[in-house]
Design a protein around this motif. Structure first.
Motif, mmCIF file in Angstrom:
data_model
loop_
_atom_site.group_PDB
_atom_site.id
_atom_site.type_symbol
_atom_site.label_atom_id
_atom_site.label_comp_id
_atom_site.label_asym_id
_atom_site.label_seq_id
_atom_site.Cartn_x
_atom_site.Cartn_y
_atom_site.Cartn_z
ATOM 1 N N SER A 51 0.821 -1.202 0.000
ATOM 2 C CA SER A 51 0.000 0.000 0.000
ATOM 3 C C SER A 51 0.861 1.260 0.000
ATOM 4 C CB SER A 51 -0.924 -0.010 1.215
ATOM 5 O OG SER A 51 -0.160 0.113 2.407
ATOM 6 N N SER A 53 1.133 3.584 2.100
ATOM 7 C CA SER A 53 1.767 3.866 3.387
ATOM 8 C C SER A 53 2.876 2.868 3.694
ATOM 9 C CB SER A 53 0.750 3.829 4.513
ATOM 10 O OG SER A 53 0.385 2.489 4.801
ATOM 11 N N ARG A 56 0.504 -2.005 4.556
ATOM 12 C CA ARG A 56 -0.227 -3.200 4.111
ATOM 13 C C ARG A 56 0.530 -3.866 2.971
ATOM 14 N NH1 ARG A 56 -2.468 -1.581 8.011
ATOM 15 N NH2 ARG A 56 -4.639 -0.866 8.232
ATOM 16 N N ARG A 100 -3.234 6.774 -4.678
ATOM 17 C CA ARG A 100 -3.960 6.503 -3.432
ATOM 18 C C ARG A 100 -5.406 6.980 -3.515
ATOM 19 N NH1 ARG A 100 -1.339 10.214 1.187
ATOM 20 N NH2 ARG A 100 -3.310 9.751 2.206
ATOM 21 N N TYR A 101 -5.710 8.018 -4.245
ATOM 22 C CA TYR A 101 -7.086 8.506 -4.332
ATOM 23 C C TYR A 101 -7.965 7.545 -5.110
ATOM 24 C CZ TYR A 101 -5.359 12.890 -2.432
ATOM 25 O OH TYR A 101 -4.791 13.826 -1.618
ATOM 26 N N GLY A 104 -8.640 4.708 -2.489
ATOM 27 C CA GLY A 104 -9.594 5.229 -1.520
ATOM 28 C C GLY A 104 -9.241 4.940 -0.080
ATOM 29 N N TYR A 105 -8.413 3.967 0.168
ATOM 30 C CA TYR A 105 -8.006 3.686 1.532
ATOM 31 C C TYR A 105 -6.666 2.979 1.466
ATOM 32 C CZ TYR A 105 -10.088 -0.797 0.216
ATOM 33 O OH TYR A 105 -10.421 -1.948 -0.449
ATOM 34 N N ASP A 106 -6.053 2.841 2.607
ATOM 35 C CA ASP A 106 -4.695 2.312 2.638
ATOM 36 C C ASP A 106 -4.712 0.801 2.511
ATOM 37 O OD1 ASP A 106 -2.003 2.055 5.022
ATOM 38 O OD2 ASP A 106 -1.920 2.338 2.855
#
Length: 128
Positions: A51, A53, A56, A100-101, A104-106
């Motif tokens: 991910s 970040s 994940r 990332r947009y 929608g989430y990490d």
């Protein structure tokens, strides 16, 4: 347009290890990244992903415990460490990125259709 460039492929013996890398032209912390591979005569399949970040990660069942994905945001590079390679792992390995947009989430996914930007691939050949 985000450019994705893979590197590090080559010829190795069965049982050996290999590191392949994926470098983006944009800030890596904005993108989730996935590795895919396509063996001759087969469909492309997901291998691993990480991910945006870095929190994940996910792996295909056949590589769990032997492959490790990591990222170096400063170098805009994602690494895939492949240990204990077998001839069945011979394939062209592709790196792909998704903003990332769009995710929608990490999280990360090993679904091809999610990814926006693809590299040309790097060949990994494992001789038995």
């Amino acid at each position: 347009q985000v450019h994705v460039v893979e590197s590090g492929g080559g010829l190795v013996q069965a049982g050996e290890s290999l590191d392949i890398s994926c470098t983006l032209s944009e800030s890596l912390d904005l993108y989730s990244v996935g590795w895919f591979r396509q063996a001759p005569g087969k469909q492309r399949e997901g291998v691993s992903c990480i991910s945006y970040s870095g929190e994940r990660t996910s792996y295909q069942n056949s590589v769990k415990g032997r492959f490790t994905i990591s990222r170096d945001n400063a170098k805009k590079t994602v690494h895939l460490r492949m240990n204990s390679l077998t001839s069945e792992k011979t394939a062209r390995y592709y790196c792909a990125a998704v903003h990332r947009y769009r995710v929608g989430y990490d999280a990360c996914h090993m679904t091809e259709s999610i990814y926006q930007y693809w590299g040309q691939g790097t060949q990994v050949t494992v001789s038995s």
